[in-house]
Motif scaffolding. Structure first.
Motif, mmCIF file in Angstrom:
data_model
loop_
_atom_site.group_PDB
_atom_site.id
_atom_site.type_symbol
_atom_site.label_atom_id
_atom_site.label_comp_id
_atom_site.label_asym_id
_atom_site.label_seq_id
_atom_site.Cartn_x
_atom_site.Cartn_y
_atom_site.Cartn_z
ATOM 1 N N ALA A 1 3.199 0.305 -9.663
ATOM 2 C CA ALA A 1 3.840 -0.268 -8.461
ATOM 3 C C ALA A 1 3.793 -1.791 -8.453
ATOM 4 C CB ALA A 1 3.161 0.274 -7.197
ATOM 5 N N TRP A 2 3.041 -2.360 -9.366
ATOM 6 C CA TRP A 2 2.817 -3.819 -9.333
ATOM 7 C C TRP A 2 4.122 -4.612 -9.449
ATOM 8 C CZ3 TRP A 2 0.132 -7.576 -7.688
ATOM 9 C CH2 TRP A 2 0.191 -8.838 -8.264
ATOM 10 N N SER A 3 4.976 -4.263 -10.398
ATOM 11 C CA SER A 3 6.214 -5.026 -10.593
ATOM 12 C C SER A 3 7.123 -4.946 -9.364
ATOM 13 C CB SER A 3 6.953 -4.532 -11.830
ATOM 14 O OG SER A 3 7.279 -3.157 -11.696
ATOM 15 N N THR A 4 7.182 -3.770 -8.750
ATOM 16 C CA THR A 4 8.005 -3.612 -7.544
ATOM 17 C C THR A 4 7.442 -4.444 -6.393
ATOM 18 O OG1 THR A 4 8.515 -1.350 -8.225
ATOM 19 C CG2 THR A 4 8.987 -1.941 -5.941
ATOM 20 N N ILE A 5 6.122 -4.444 -6.271
ATOM 21 C CA ILE A 5 5.473 -5.243 -5.211
ATOM 22 C C ILE A 5 5.781 -6.726 -5.387
ATOM 23 C CG2 ILE A 5 3.242 -5.969 -4.276
ATOM 24 C CD1 ILE A 5 2.201 -3.154 -5.029
ATOM 25 N N ASN B 1 0.827 -1.211 0.000
ATOM 26 C CA ASN B 1 0.000 0.000 0.000
ATOM 27 C C ASN B 1 0.863 1.264 0.000
ATOM 28 O OD1 ASN B 1 -2.165 -1.856 2.028
ATOM 29 N ND2 ASN B 1 -2.757 -1.053 0.029
ATOM 30 N N VAL B 2 1.956 1.242 0.750
ATOM 31 C CA VAL B 2 2.857 2.401 0.778
ATOM 32 C C VAL B 2 3.408 2.673 -0.620
ATOM 33 C CG1 VAL B 2 5.073 3.252 1.647
ATOM 34 C CG2 VAL B 2 3.470 2.139 3.203
ATOM 35 N N LEU B 3 3.831 1.598 -1.304
ATOM 36 C CA LEU B 3 4.348 1.770 -2.672
ATOM 37 C C LEU B 3 3.283 2.338 -3.605
ATOM 38 C CD1 LEU B 3 6.349 -1.582 -3.024
ATOM 39 C CD2 LEU B 3 7.313 0.715 -2.862
ATOM 40 N N ILE B 4 2.049 1.813 -3.484
ATOM 41 C CA ILE B 4 0.952 2.270 -4.357
ATOM 42 C C ILE B 4 0.607 3.727 -4.074
ATOM 43 C CG2 ILE B 4 -1.498 1.940 -4.881
ATOM 44 C CD1 ILE B 4 -1.031 -1.079 -4.282
ATOM 45 N N PHE B 5 0.467 4.057 -2.805
ATOM 46 C CA PHE B 5 0.054 5.413 -2.449
ATOM 47 C C PHE B 5 1.132 6.446 -2.811
ATOM 48 C CE2 PHE B 5 -2.709 3.492 1.172
ATOM 49 C CZ PHE B 5 -3.609 3.044 0.218
ATOM 50 N N GLU B 6 2.392 6.087 -2.612
ATOM 51 C CA GLU B 6 3.471 7.009 -2.969
ATOM 52 C C GLU B 6 3.508 7.243 -4.475
ATOM 53 O OE1 GLU B 6 5.443 8.878 -1.146
ATOM 54 O OE2 GLU B 6 4.425 8.164 0.658
ATOM 55 N N ARG B 7 3.218 6.173 -5.226
ATOM 56 C CA ARG B 7 3.159 6.341 -6.682
ATOM 57 C C ARG B 7 2.003 7.252 -7.084
ATOM 58 N NH1 ARG B 7 6.698 5.640 -10.921
ATOM 59 N NH2 ARG B 7 5.460 5.866 -12.828
ATOM 60 N N MET B 8 0.875 7.127 -6.368
ATOM 61 C CA MET B 8 -0.274 7.997 -6.635
ATOM 62 C C MET B 8 0.100 9.460 -6.372
ATOM 63 S SD MET B 8 -3.550 5.982 -5.034
ATOM 64 C CE MET B 8 -4.059 4.373 -5.646
ATOM 65 N N ARG B 9 0.819 9.717 -5.288
ATOM 66 C CA ARG B 9 1.239 11.090 -4.967
ATOM 67 C C ARG B 9 2.101 11.680 -6.084
ATOM 68 N NH1 ARG B 9 2.946 10.933 1.468
ATOM 69 N NH2 ARG B 9 0.849 11.302 2.306
ATOM 70 N N GLU B 10 3.014 10.860 -6.589
ATOM 71 C CA GLU B 10 3.868 11.334 -7.668
ATOM 72 C C GLU B 10 3.056 11.686 -8.912
ATOM 73 O OE1 GLU B 10 6.925 8.530 -8.475
ATOM 74 O OE2 GLU B 10 7.759 8.598 -6.437
ATOM 75 N N GLU B 11 2.064 10.834 -9.223
ATOM 76 C CA GLU B 11 1.246 11.078 -10.411
ATOM 77 C C GLU B 11 0.398 12.335 -10.242
ATOM 78 O OE1 GLU B 11 1.558 9.492 -13.168
ATOM 79 O OE2 GLU B 11 3.018 8.071 -12.338
ATOM 80 N N VAL B 12 -0.102 12.553 -9.015
ATOM 81 C CA VAL B 12 -0.892 13.769 -8.745
ATOM 82 C C VAL B 12 -0.017 15.007 -8.921
ATOM 83 C CG1 VAL B 12 -2.098 15.072 -6.961
ATOM 84 C CG2 VAL B 12 -2.583 12.646 -7.276
ATOM 85 N N LYS B 13 1.220 14.952 -8.427
ATOM 86 C CA LYS B 13 2.142 16.070 -8.567
ATOM 87 C C LYS B 13 2.470 16.360 -10.033
ATOM 88 C CE LYS B 13 4.405 15.561 -4.072
ATOM 89 N NZ LYS B 13 5.673 15.220 -3.373
ATOM 90 N N ASN B 14 2.427 15.299 -10.843
ATOM 91 C CA ASN B 14 2.717 15.455 -12.265
ATOM 92 C C ASN B 14 1.512 15.956 -13.059
ATOM 93 O OD1 ASN B 14 5.370 14.616 -11.927
ATOM 94 N ND2 ASN B 14 4.851 12.446 -12.294
ATOM 95 N N GLY B 15 0.403 16.190 -12.329
ATOM 96 C CA GLY B 15 -0.748 16.794 -12.977
ATOM 97 C C GLY B 15 -1.776 15.847 -13.543
ATOM 98 N N ARG B 16 -1.690 14.570 -13.235
ATOM 99 C CA ARG B 16 -2.668 13.607 -13.765
ATOM 100 C C ARG B 16 -3.969 13.711 -12.996
ATOM 101 N NH1 ARG B 16 0.086 7.950 -15.469
ATOM 102 N NH2 ARG B 16 -1.938 7.859 -16.533
ATOM 103 N N SER B 17 -5.059 13.280 -13.609
ATOM 104 C CA SER B 17 -6.377 13.328 -12.982
ATOM 105 C C SER B 17 -6.462 12.321 -11.846
ATOM 106 C CB SER B 17 -7.468 13.018 -14.013
ATOM 107 O OG SER B 17 -7.348 11.680 -14.463
#
Length: 514
Positions: free
Chosen positions: A448-452, A420-436
């Motif tokens: 994050a799936w491959s890293t998990i 969950n930490v990996l997924i949520f951190e990836r979501m934060r990065e995408e939000v910062k990059n301006g994605r919906s």
């Protein structure tokens, strides 16, 4: 990501409900009677209390017995070859015989080598021939004795009704036996201390015990004592042995406890032939080199069944029947060490383990709530669900939970939020990059799936290595760790995805609260 098919949703919910259902017995008291297929996790020796026995397999006794058989074969071979010999004797691991004549010695060596392919025959300068097992054959024999001993010990312990015993080899000649819930191991020690080698021998009516003591004893007979104090002369070669027994039960005959038995086809045929050809003679029933009964053969017994009578009590008859059903030990066992773990100590371990688990759970939940807000709440749900699934799988498998197993559960609690930490951190990065909102959420799971998978797979490999090479407590830790990894991946990815998808579809937020 937010368009899950109904079939997929039903499968996820069904798995979650099944896990919760099978975990429920773990939260019910011992007073609640449950069906055999719906039961809590079995507790190991360190949690439930019980007994631990360390047994030594007396392999040297078996080797010496085998050497005695080889001595008989060697004597017979020299008799048939009319070879003069002297000082034929059995040692701890070899048979020696002296033959002075060179031609006779060569003839004897040739005959000995044909007796058994597993033995080697050597000759020294004094004309002494030595017969012993080859090293490879001796090692195979030792392994076979240990494996057979473990199997017989397991059968005997299982017959007593002990729940989830642990029986495994330790070193080259020892067996460790753990008996959860067994606070009085004396009964088990009594069962395991008896070799239970059963054989039926005809009594040599031509030679009395007094004649045998004066040296008038043929090579085909031997002296033996009975349980009633009588000394008998019996034939060395048994009519049939206990290896051919297929069943034995305690019963009553004329109000007296007896043991009824049944042979397989071969044993029944041999037993029938012997009783038919020797009506009126005595048949000695020998258990662990002691005659427990020597009745007269009144009539031929052709049905493959019979009974053993003697001075039995109900308990001793049941015990003998149990020993005969489970089979004879290939070697005597000696108790080297005995430890008893009290139920109170086990309760303390459970209480401390639960306390540690609760502290770990609170710390994890607090961190996730502080770091991810609403998504931390979603994670908390999956962490609790992961614990239910873990307990449910352990219950279904009938696994035994030990103190190291509780350590594995505590570790699983911490690892359950890694994904969950990996997924949520990836979501934060995408939000910062301006994605919906929806694209950021979907990218969080996909990227994050491959890293998990990589991180959990390496831990899973380590768990399997511990499971394969470890013993006892190490295996208990490995089992809970491996199952915890599998359930945490399911809850952290699949269930979390389902919850977030449902939240997105219902509330349609414009910003992710992480």
């Amino acid at each position: 990501m937010y368009k899950l098919s109904p079939t997929r949703i039903y499968i996820i919910l069904a798995i979650c409900l099944a896990g919760i259902f099978f975990a429920v017995p773990n939260f019910l008291g011992d007073s609640v009677k449950l069906p055999s297929w719906w039961h809590p996790v079995n507790l190991g020796l360190d949690l439930q209390g019980g007994s631990n026995l360390l047994l030594e397999v007396k392999i040297d006794d078996v080797i010496k017995e085998r050497m005695g058989q080889i001595e008989d074969e060697a004597r017979q071979a020299m008799r048939e070859g009319r070879i003069r010999y002297q000082n034929l004797k059995t040692g701890a691991d070899s048979v020696k015989v002296k033959i002075d004549n060179l031609n006779s010695r060569s003839k004897a060596i040739s005959a000995f080598r044909k007796m058994n392919p597993d033995v080697e025959v050597t000759e020294n300068a004094d004309g002494v021939i030595e017969i012993r097992y080859k090293e490879l054959a001796l090692n195979e024999l030792k392994l076979k004795i240990i494996d057979q001993s473990i199997e017989i010990v397991r059968r005997r312990v299982d017959e007593t009704g002990t729940t989830e015993p642990s029986i495994q080899s330790q070193g080259s000649d020892r067996i460790a036996v753990q008996l959860p819930g067994e606070q009085n191991p004396e009964r088990i020690k009594a069962l395991l201390g008896k070799t239970a080698k059963l054989s039926f021998h005809l009594v040599d009516s031509r030679t009395t015990a007094a004649d045998a003591r004066r040296g008038k004893l043929s090579n085909s007979s031997r002296l033996i004592n009975s349980a009633e104090g009588e000394t008998l002369v019996i034939e060395r070669k048994p009519v049939v042995t206990g290896e051919h027994l297929v069943d034995a039960r305690a019963a009553f005959d004329g109000g007296m406890p007896i043991v009824s038995f049944k042979f397989d086809n071969y044993g029944g045929k041999k037993f029938g032939e012997a009783t038919q050809n020797h009506v009126g003679e005595r048949l000695a029933i020998v258990l662990d080199n002691e005659v427990i009964s020597a009745p007269n053969i009144q009539t031929a017994i052709l049905g493959g069944s019979g009974q053993i009578s003697g001075n039995f009590t109900v308990e001793s008859a049941q015990e003998l029947a149990l020993l005969l059903r489970s089979g004879a030990l290939p070697a005597p066992l000696e108790v080297l060490e005995e430890r008893t773990v009290g139920a109170g100590l086990g309760s303390d371990s459970i209480r401390e383990g639960i306390t540690a688990s609760v502290i770990g759970l609170i710390a994890v939940v607090a961190f996730m709530l502080a770091a991810y807000g609403l998504f931390g709440v979603f994670t908390t749900v999956t962490v609790f669900l992961n614990l239910f699934l873990l307990l449910g799988v352990l219950s279904i498998m009938g696994a035994t939970l030990t103190l190291p197993g509780i350590a594995g559960i505590i570790l699983t609690i911490g690892m359950a939020v890694d994904a969950n930490v990996l997924i949520f951190e990836r979501m934060r990065e995408e939000v910062k990059n301006g994605r919906s909102t929806r694209d950021a959420a979907e990218a969080g799971f996909n990227e994050a799936w491959s890293t998990i998978v990589d991180s959990n797979l390496t831990t899973l490999v380590a768990a399997f290595v511990l499971l394969y090479f470890g013993t006892g407590p190490v295996r208990g830790f490995a089992v809970t760790l491996a199952i915890g990894i599998a359930t945490s991946m399911f809850t952290s990815v699949t269930v979390t995805r389902l919850i977030i998808t449902g939240w997105l579809n219902k509330y349609k937020p414009t910003k992710l609260p992480i």
